[in-house]
Design a protein around this motif. Structure first.
Motif, PDB file in Angstrom:
ATOM      1  N   PHE A 110      56.164  82.967  48.469  1.00  0.00           N
ATOM      2  CA  PHE A 110      55.476  83.062  49.756  1.00  0.00           C
ATOM      3  C   PHE A 110      54.537  84.260  49.756  1.00  0.00           C
ATOM      4  O   PHE A 110      54.761  85.258  49.061  1.00  0.00           O
ATOM      5  N   GLY A 111      53.492  84.150  50.553  1.00  0.00           N
ATOM      6  CA  GLY A 111      52.481  85.201  50.619  1.00  0.00           C
ATOM      7  C   GLY A 111      51.216  84.786  49.883  1.00  0.00           C
ATOM      8  O   GLY A 111      51.264  84.053  48.883  1.00  0.00           O
ATOM      9  N   ILE A 112      50.090  85.257  50.359  1.00  0.00           N
ATOM     10  CA  ILE A 112      48.806  84.852  49.777  1.00  0.00           C
ATOM     11  C   ILE A 112      48.659  85.363  48.350  1.00  0.00           C
ATOM     12  O   ILE A 112      48.354  84.589  47.430  1.00  0.00           O
ATOM     13  N   ALA A 113      48.871  86.656  48.128  1.00  0.00           N
ATOM     14  CA  ALA A 113      48.692  87.211  46.788  1.00  0.00           C
ATOM     15  C   ALA A 113      49.688  86.634  45.783  1.00  0.00           C
ATOM     16  O   ALA A 113      49.288  86.236  44.676  1.00  0.00           O
ATOM     17  N   MET A 126      61.306  78.067  54.841  1.00  0.00           N
ATOM     18  CA  MET A 126      61.113  78.172  53.394  1.00  0.00           C
ATOM     19  C   MET A 126      61.203  79.608  52.911  1.00  0.00           C
ATOM     20  O   MET A 126      61.758  79.883  51.843  1.00  0.00           O
ATOM     21  N   SER A 127      60.642  80.530  53.690  1.00  0.00           N
ATOM     22  CA  SER A 127      60.615  81.945  53.292  1.00  0.00           C
ATOM     23  C   SER A 127      61.772  82.740  53.858  1.00  0.00           C
ATOM     24  O   SER A 127      61.766  83.977  53.750  1.00  0.00           O
ATOM     25  N   SER A 128      62.747  82.057  54.471  1.00  0.00           N
ATOM     26  CA  SER A 128      63.930  82.723  55.056  1.00  0.00           C
ATOM     27  C   SER A 128      63.534  83.768  56.088  1.00  0.00           C
ATOM     28  O   SER A 128      64.140  84.841  56.174  1.00  0.00           O
ATOM     29  N   GLY A 129      62.494  83.469  56.862  1.00  0.00           N
ATOM     30  CA  GLY A 129      62.081  84.351  57.935  1.00  0.00           C
ATOM     31  C   GLY A 129      61.231  85.524  57.519  1.00  0.00           C
ATOM     32  O   GLY A 129      60.916  86.384  58.355  1.00  0.00           O
ATOM     33  N   ARG A 130      60.814  85.592  56.276  1.00  0.00           N
ATOM     34  CA  ARG A 130      59.984  86.712  55.813  1.00  0.00           C
ATOM     35  C   ARG A 130      58.504  86.420  56.062  1.00  0.00           C
ATOM     36  O   ARG A 130      58.123  85.316  56.411  1.00  0.00           O
ATOM     37  N   VAL A 131      57.678  87.431  55.832  1.00  0.00           N
ATOM     38  CA  VAL A 131      56.243  87.300  56.103  1.00  0.00           C
ATOM     39  C   VAL A 131      55.615  86.443  55.017  1.00  0.00           C
ATOM     40  O   VAL A 131      55.518  86.864  53.857  1.00  0.00           O
ATOM     41  N   VAL A 175      51.329  80.683  53.892  1.00  0.00           N
ATOM     42  CA  VAL A 175      51.241  79.995  52.607  1.00  0.00           C
ATOM     43  C   VAL A 175      52.580  80.109  51.890  1.00  0.00           C
ATOM     44  O   VAL A 175      53.170  81.194  51.816  1.00  0.00           O
ATOM     45  N   CYS A 176      53.071  78.988  51.358  1.00  0.00           N
ATOM     46  CA  CYS A 176      54.267  78.955  50.515  1.00  0.00           C
ATOM     47  C   CYS A 176      54.007  78.009  49.347  1.00  0.00           C
ATOM     48  O   CYS A 176      53.387  76.955  49.514  1.00  0.00           O
ATOM     49  N   LEU A 177      54.504  78.400  48.187  1.00  0.00           N
ATOM     50  CA  LEU A 177      54.296  77.620  46.971  1.00  0.00           C
ATOM     51  C   LEU A 177      55.644  77.272  46.357  1.00  0.00           C
ATOM     52  O   LEU A 177      56.451  78.167  46.088  1.00  0.00           O
ATOM     53  N   SER A 208      58.385  89.437  44.119  1.00  0.00           N
ATOM     54  CA  SER A 208      56.971  89.110  43.943  1.00  0.00           C
ATOM     55  C   SER A 208      56.152  89.493  45.168  1.00  0.00           C
ATOM     56  O   SER A 208      55.034  90.009  45.041  1.00  0.00           O
ATOM     57  N   LYS A 209      56.693  89.238  46.360  1.00  0.00           N
ATOM     58  CA  LYS A 209      55.987  89.599  47.582  1.00  0.00           C
ATOM     59  C   LYS A 209      55.893  91.113  47.726  1.00  0.00           C
ATOM     60  O   LYS A 209      54.851  91.648  48.128  1.00  0.00           O
TER      61      LYS A 209
END
Length: 441
Positions: A187-190, A244-249, A253-255, A322-323
């Motif tokens: 998750f996250g753009i970068a 999907m991201s378990s409530g994280r920022v 976007v999620c991959l 990774s985030k």
């Protein structure tokens, strides 16, 4: 002519008729009337029994409808359990038994015909009800429209009654999405963009938040990268991305992609090509994914040649790491070692120097302690960083040739005399790499 017996009591009917004609006529009328009364009484009893049967049938029909529409109620649970216990035994009918006992009090001969037909109709209704109710419990995941949901407790109890069905459902659950177990969600753009461009993961699907947020340039760039690589892009709600991201920022976007792991030490190289001596950063028992991500980001930015970590009691390379590294984990490889002590001994034998870290107020030791700003890196070096709280183990400390410390800029209060491991790593790496560049000139 009838003769009167010696006894004057009217114990015999014929004597009473002979002695008193009016009494005999009254008795005959009484007998005839009693016969009609008995006949009407039997008819009334039959009528009441028939009405009772109809009332029972109507009540039982309403009861069956309520049990089907409210399976999750306590009464319905008992009704369905009874049906499951004896679905094929149509003779199990306590209401019918009570009805037959009531009907048996009358002496009407037509009663068995009416009762038998009513019982056949009721039994056929029961068999239809069982055929409708038993598949409902055997297939809890297949619900018809309009049916209320079966409670989880009732579903679990019903599956316990059918072990073979329980095993079949477990098999279906494990094979429902057989490929899902081999993927994780970045998750996250970068992180998502770098995971696509670096191709170290096998990407499966890109999830983008539906709405105006998907029109941002950064999000469109990720979508274009995924589309160019033939990866499916799906628009979903923010609620789905949060799950999907378990409530994280997640930044919209999620991959879904294959996981990353530590690299094998068999891919180790003796000395990398280059004019400057190499610097390796070795982490021992760093368990916080946020700290690990920040360390990776600093190491990549400052120019560390390799990052290694102990495999035991260390944080895995998760999407959270990774985030926290802003996607750096997707770019650089992190090596994992089962035994750091053996690896360090091998490096020392090859002419590398091992440098550890201690606090400013550390106890005296036989190993020399040097401020990081005074240290000069002139040969291949391994910098050891311990985990949160305990720091380096005694086994690794014994292999160090120099211990570095970061001087404080003021007098510190007790409890805040140390730095976070990610912050300390950044400062020490900057000091070592700066000294390497100065000596190389």
């Amino acid at each position: 002519m009838l003769s009167k017996p010696a006894d004057t009591t009217f114990t015999d009917e014929w004597t009473s008729l002979a002695v008193e004609p009016r009494v005999s006529v009254a008795a005959a009328l009484l007998l005839s009337t009693s016969g009609h009364i008995h006949h009407y009484f039997n008819m009334w009893v039959f009528s009441m029994a028939h009405q009772h049967k109809l009332l029972l049938g109507w009540t039982r029909s309403l009861h069956k409808r309520a049990s089907i529409s409210r399976v999750d109620s306590q009464f319905a649970s008992h009704h369905v359990s009874a049906s499951l216990l004896c679905p094929a035994d149509s003779s199990f009918d306590p209401v019918g038994k009570r009805r037959r006992r009531v009907s048996s009090t009358s002496s009407v001969q037509r009663k068995p015909v009416v009762s038998d037909g009513w019982q056949k109709q009721e039994r056929s209704g029961q068999s239809k009800t069982w055929k409708k109710e038993i598949p409902e419990l055997q297939r809890p995941n297949q619900r018809r429209e309009g049916d209320s949901r079966v409670s989880s407790e009732l579903r679990r109890l019903s599956l316990d009654d059918f072990p073979a069905e329980k095993e079949r459902m477990a098999g279906q659950k494990s094979t429902l999405h057989p490929r899902e177990d081999h993927y994780e969600v970045v998750f996250g753009i970068a992180p998502c963009l770098l995971a696509l461009t670096q191709s170290r993961r096998m990407a499966r699907k890109l999830f983008v938040k539906d709405g105006e947020a998907s029109d941002r340039a950064s999000v469109l760039k990720v979508c274009e990268e995924a589309h160019g690589r033939g990866i499916q892009v799906q628009r979903v709600s923010k609620k789905d991305l949060d799950k999907m991201s378990s409530g994280r920022v997640h930044q919209g976007v999620c991959l879904q992609a294959s996981p990353l792991g530590y690299l094998d030490e068999d891919r180790d190289s003796a000395v990398p090509n280059g004019r400057d001596p190499p610097l390796w950063l070795v982490l021992e028992r760093v368990q916080d994914p946020m700290n690990l991500g920040a360390i990776l980001r600093s190491a990549y930015f400052l120019g560390v040649d390799r990052v290694a970590s102990s495999l035991r009691h260390s944080c895995p390379l998760s999407p959270v790491v990774s985030k926290a590294s802003s996607g750096v984990m997707e770019v650089i490889g992190v090596y994992g070692y089962e035994n750091l002590e053996d690896m360090l001994k091998l490096k020392v034998a090859r002419g590398w120097q091992v440098v550890g870290t201690v606090g400013a107020e550390a106890a005296e030791t036989r190993i020399p302690v040097t401020q990081c700003s005074d240290f000069q890196m002139t040969r291949p070096t391994v910098l050891l960083m311990g985990g949160e709280g305990e720091g380096l183990s005694q086994q690794l400390l014994s292999l160090c040739q120099t211990l570095l410390t970061i001087p404080a800029g003021r007098e510190l209060f007790p409890g805040v005399e140390s730095l976070n491991v990610s912050v300390a790593s950044g400062i020490l790496l900057h000091a070592l790499l700066s000294s390497r560049r100065s000596t190389g000139r």
